[in-house]
Scaffold this motif. Sequence first.
Motif, PDB file in Angstrom:
ATOM      1  N   SER A   1       0.822  -1.204   0.000  1.00  0.00           N
ATOM      2  CA  SER A   1       0.000   0.000   0.000  1.00  0.00           C
ATOM      3  C   SER A   1       0.856   1.254   0.000  1.00  0.00           C
ATOM      4  O   SER A   1       0.471   2.278  -0.558  1.00  0.00           O
ATOM      5  N   SER A   2       2.054   1.175   0.617  1.00  0.00           N
ATOM      6  CA  SER A   2       2.924   2.350   0.665  1.00  0.00           C
ATOM      7  C   SER A   2       3.426   2.723  -0.725  1.00  0.00           C
ATOM      8  O   SER A   2       3.410   3.889  -1.112  1.00  0.00           O
ATOM      9  N   LEU A   3       3.853   1.734  -1.491  1.00  0.00           N
ATOM     10  CA  LEU A   3       4.343   2.019  -2.839  1.00  0.00           C
ATOM     11  C   LEU A   3       3.201   2.489  -3.732  1.00  0.00           C
ATOM     12  O   LEU A   3       3.359   3.424  -4.522  1.00  0.00           O
ATOM     13  N   THR A   4       2.044   1.856  -3.599  1.00  0.00           N
ATOM     14  CA  THR A   4       0.887   2.283  -4.394  1.00  0.00           C
ATOM     15  C   THR A   4       0.517   3.726  -4.079  1.00  0.00           C
ATOM     16  O   THR A   4       0.289   4.539  -4.977  1.00  0.00           O
ATOM     17  N   GLY A   5       0.468   4.056  -2.775  1.00  0.00           N
ATOM     18  CA  GLY A   5       0.139   5.422  -2.382  1.00  0.00           C
ATOM     19  C   GLY A   5       1.142   6.433  -2.888  1.00  0.00           C
ATOM     20  O   GLY A   5       0.787   7.533  -3.321  1.00  0.00           O
ATOM     21  N   LEU A   6       2.420   6.048  -2.864  1.00  0.00           N
ATOM     22  CA  LEU A   6       3.457   6.957  -3.340  1.00  0.00           C
ATOM     23  C   LEU A   6       3.353   7.175  -4.845  1.00  0.00           C
ATOM     24  O   LEU A   6       3.500   8.299  -5.338  1.00  0.00           O
ATOM     25  N   LEU A   7       3.082   6.121  -5.598  1.00  0.00           N
ATOM     26  CA  LEU A   7       2.932   6.260  -7.045  1.00  0.00           C
ATOM     27  C   LEU A   7       1.718   7.118  -7.390  1.00  0.00           C
ATOM     28  O   LEU A   7       1.788   7.983  -8.274  1.00  0.00           O
ATOM     29  N   VAL A   8       0.611   6.906  -6.685  1.00  0.00           N
ATOM     30  CA  VAL A   8      -0.596   7.680  -6.959  1.00  0.00           C
ATOM     31  C   VAL A   8      -0.388   9.156  -6.619  1.00  0.00           C
ATOM     32  O   VAL A   8      -1.008  10.041  -7.218  1.00  0.00           O
ATOM     33  N   ALA A   9       0.531   9.428  -5.690  1.00  0.00           N
ATOM     34  CA  ALA A   9       0.802  10.817  -5.316  1.00  0.00           C
ATOM     35  C   ALA A   9       1.442  11.623  -6.436  1.00  0.00           C
ATOM     36  O   ALA A   9       1.549  12.847  -6.335  1.00  0.00           O
ATOM     37  N   SER A  10       1.857  10.954  -7.506  1.00  0.00           N
ATOM     38  CA  SER A  10       2.426  11.678  -8.645  1.00  0.00           C
ATOM     39  C   SER A  10       1.348  12.238  -9.571  1.00  0.00           C
ATOM     40  O   SER A  10       1.664  12.879 -10.575  1.00  0.00           O
ATOM     41  N   VAL A  11       0.077  12.025  -9.241  1.00  0.00           N
ATOM     42  CA  VAL A  11      -1.027  12.500 -10.078  1.00  0.00           C
ATOM     43  C   VAL A  11      -0.955  13.998 -10.364  1.00  0.00           C
ATOM     44  O   VAL A  11      -1.137  14.421 -11.520  1.00  0.00           O
ATOM     45  N   PRO A  12      -0.698  14.869  -9.359  1.00  0.00           N
ATOM     46  CA  PRO A  12      -0.648  16.306  -9.675  1.00  0.00           C
ATOM     47  C   PRO A  12       0.424  16.675 -10.703  1.00  0.00           C
ATOM     48  O   PRO A  12       0.239  17.608 -11.486  1.00  0.00           O
ATOM     49  N   PHE A  13       1.540  15.951 -10.708  1.00  0.00           N
ATOM     50  CA  PHE A  13       2.585  16.229 -11.692  1.00  0.00           C
ATOM     51  C   PHE A  13       2.107  15.859 -13.095  1.00  0.00           C
ATOM     52  O   PHE A  13       2.361  16.581 -14.056  1.00  0.00           O
ATOM     53  N   VAL A  14       1.413  14.727 -13.210  1.00  0.00           N
ATOM     54  CA  VAL A  14       0.862  14.314 -14.507  1.00  0.00           C
ATOM     55  C   VAL A  14      -0.186  15.316 -14.968  1.00  0.00           C
ATOM     56  O   VAL A  14      -0.240  15.677 -16.152  1.00  0.00           O
ATOM     57  N   ALA A  15      -1.010  15.795 -14.034  1.00  0.00           N
ATOM     58  CA  ALA A  15      -2.030  16.784 -14.392  1.00  0.00           C
ATOM     59  C   ALA A  15      -1.388  18.063 -14.905  1.00  0.00           C
ATOM     60  O   ALA A  15      -1.860  18.663 -15.880  1.00  0.00           O
ATOM     61  N   ALA A  16      -0.303  18.492 -14.254  1.00  0.00           N
ATOM     62  CA  ALA A  16       0.387  19.710 -14.683  1.00  0.00           C
ATOM     63  C   ALA A  16       0.984  19.528 -16.075  1.00  0.00           C
ATOM     64  O   ALA A  16       0.915  20.428 -16.924  1.00  0.00           O
ATOM     65  N   LEU A  17       1.582  18.364 -16.324  1.00  0.00           N
ATOM     66  CA  LEU A  17       2.161  18.094 -17.639  1.00  0.00           C
ATOM     67  C   LEU A  17       1.077  18.039 -18.709  1.00  0.00           C
ATOM     68  O   LEU A  17       1.231  18.609 -19.803  1.00  0.00           O
ATOM     69  N   ALA A  18      -0.038  17.366 -18.402  1.00  0.00           N
ATOM     70  CA  ALA A  18      -1.137  17.280 -19.370  1.00  0.00           C
ATOM     71  C   ALA A  18      -1.695  18.655 -19.686  1.00  0.00           C
ATOM     72  O   ALA A  18      -1.989  18.970 -20.846  1.00  0.00           O
ATOM     73  N   ALA A  19      -1.840  19.495 -18.652  1.00  0.00           N
ATOM     74  CA  ALA A  19      -2.347  20.850 -18.871  1.00  0.00           C
ATOM     75  C   ALA A  19      -1.394  21.639 -19.765  1.00  0.00           C
ATOM     76  O   ALA A  19      -1.827  22.407 -20.627  1.00  0.00           O
ATOM     77  N   ARG A  20      -0.105  21.450 -19.556  1.00  0.00           N
ATOM     78  CA  ARG A  20       0.878  22.162 -20.381  1.00  0.00           C
ATOM     79  C   ARG A  20       0.791  21.709 -21.841  1.00  0.00           C
ATOM     80  O   ARG A  20       0.884  22.525 -22.774  1.00  0.00           O
ATOM     81  N   LEU A  21       0.591  20.415 -22.050  1.00  0.00           N
ATOM     82  CA  LEU A  21       0.548  19.874 -23.409  1.00  0.00           C
ATOM     83  C   LEU A  21      -0.672  20.365 -24.183  1.00  0.00           C
ATOM     84  O   LEU A  21      -0.607  20.512 -25.402  1.00  0.00           O
ATOM     85  N   VAL A  22      -1.782  20.603 -23.461  1.00  0.00           N
ATOM     86  CA  VAL A  22      -2.991  21.059 -24.161  1.00  0.00           C
ATOM     87  C   VAL A  22      -3.109  22.574 -24.151  1.00  0.00           C
ATOM     88  O   VAL A  22      -4.130  23.129 -24.565  1.00  0.00           O
ATOM     89  N   GLY A  23      -2.070  23.253 -23.661  1.00  0.00           N
ATOM     90  CA  GLY A  23      -2.050  24.704 -23.748  1.00  0.00           C
ATOM     91  C   GLY A  23      -2.800  25.414 -22.654  1.00  0.00           C
ATOM     92  O   GLY A  23      -3.272  26.531 -22.848  1.00  0.00           O
ATOM     93  N   ASP A  24      -2.906  24.796 -21.466  1.00  0.00           N
ATOM     94  CA  ASP A  24      -3.540  25.470 -20.347  1.00  0.00           C
ATOM     95  C   ASP A  24      -2.721  26.700 -19.972  1.00  0.00           C
ATOM     96  O   ASP A  24      -1.498  26.653 -19.880  1.00  0.00           O
ATOM     97  N   GLU A  25      -3.415  27.805 -19.740  1.00  0.00           N
ATOM     98  CA  GLU A  25      -2.716  29.060 -19.481  1.00  0.00           C
ATOM     99  C   GLU A  25      -2.181  29.169 -18.052  1.00  0.00           C
ATOM    100  O   GLU A  25      -1.356  30.016 -17.766  1.00  0.00           O
ATOM    101  N   GLU A  26      -2.640  28.328 -17.143  1.00  0.00           N
ATOM    102  CA  GLU A  26      -2.211  28.438 -15.756  1.00  0.00           C
ATOM    103  C   GLU A  26      -0.764  27.985 -15.602  1.00  0.00           C
ATOM    104  O   GLU A  26      -0.386  26.887 -16.002  1.00  0.00           O
ATOM    105  N   ARG A  27       0.059  28.837 -15.006  1.00  0.00           N
ATOM    106  CA  ARG A  27       1.475  28.529 -14.843  1.00  0.00           C
ATOM    107  C   ARG A  27       1.696  27.693 -13.580  1.00  0.00           C
ATOM    108  O   ARG A  27       1.052  27.892 -12.564  1.00  0.00           O
ATOM    109  N   LEU A  28       2.653  26.761 -13.676  1.00  0.00           N
ATOM    110  CA  LEU A  28       3.068  25.985 -12.516  1.00  0.00           C
ATOM    111  C   LEU A  28       4.324  26.643 -11.965  1.00  0.00           C
ATOM    112  O   LEU A  28       5.420  26.434 -12.455  1.00  0.00           O
ATOM    113  N   THR A  29       4.161  27.479 -10.960  1.00  0.00           N
ATOM    114  CA  THR A  29       5.249  28.301 -10.448  1.00  0.00           C
ATOM    115  C   THR A  29       6.226  27.460  -9.618  1.00  0.00           C
ATOM    116  O   THR A  29       5.880  26.353  -9.157  1.00  0.00           O
TER     117      THR A  29
END
Length: 294
Positions: free
Chosen positions: A91-119
């Motif tokens: 469960s610890s490794l699964t939880g840690l891997l799932v915690a990378s979701v915000p990074f994937v969301a930021a990358l996906a937003a950048r790829l589709v041209g989302d205007e919000e900057r990740l400071t």
Amino acid sequence: MSRRGWVLFLAMSVLWGVPYLLIKVAVEETSPVVVVFTRCVVGAALLLPWTLARGQVRPALRHWRALLLFTVLEMTGPWMLLSYAEDTLSSSLTGLLVASVPFVAALAARLVGDEERLTPVRLAGMGLGVAGIVALLGFDVEGVALLPVLAVVLVVVGYGTAPLVASRALGEVPGVAVSAIALVVTAVVYAPFALPRIGQVTAAPVRAQASLAALGVVCTALALVLFFALIREVGPQRALVITFVNPAVAVLAGVLLLDEPFTLGLAVGLPLVLLGCVLATRRNAPAAVDTAVP
């Protein structure tokens, strides 16, 4: 974030942190596929009548491609893949891997041209959140198999991109309608695997049945409605920072309700997670405007 955004964020952090506890109780008596199917059926039974009464199903189905994509990315694919992966992964490794979701969301937003900057401040907050989860859950990689890890990676991709689909392609569709239709589709997909085992639910003790009911009513129906409200209030990137808080809520629930030990990891990790969330959800400063007169 706004005050309403913080209220929704904290509510979602609890509502999707508690399921770890409820699932742990339910799977002692029923199989994972039955848990997922029951959760979907209960959630759909609550949300679909509301959607039908308001005449929202037909307008929602005009966006059927985006609806189907959201359903596969947010529910049907991840819930099956997680059931497979957690048979072998800690469960610890699964939880840690799932915690990378915000990074994937930021990358996906950048790829589709989302205007919000990740400071840099928000990136630092995400890093602190991951560090806090490592402190909370540990990092157990002993005997890790490749396929289960890849399954969780696909889950992360789904969770990271589904809210982006909701915000960009389903903005005109009420969140209740999206959730109801997605739950119905997912229940239909799981039905052939769950129905032959459905007797497990009636034979389960009251404690397990209550956990299944709470999963469907609170952690699925109510949580999905609030999740869409959160996405529309703060955007998909900030909404997904809840994946840092959910494990912390799960660990706290274990300490308070299951008499699990209060560890040094919890004492160190929880403040890191909370600080990381504050920084990762921080409102971007407005872009500078050139006011020079030519």
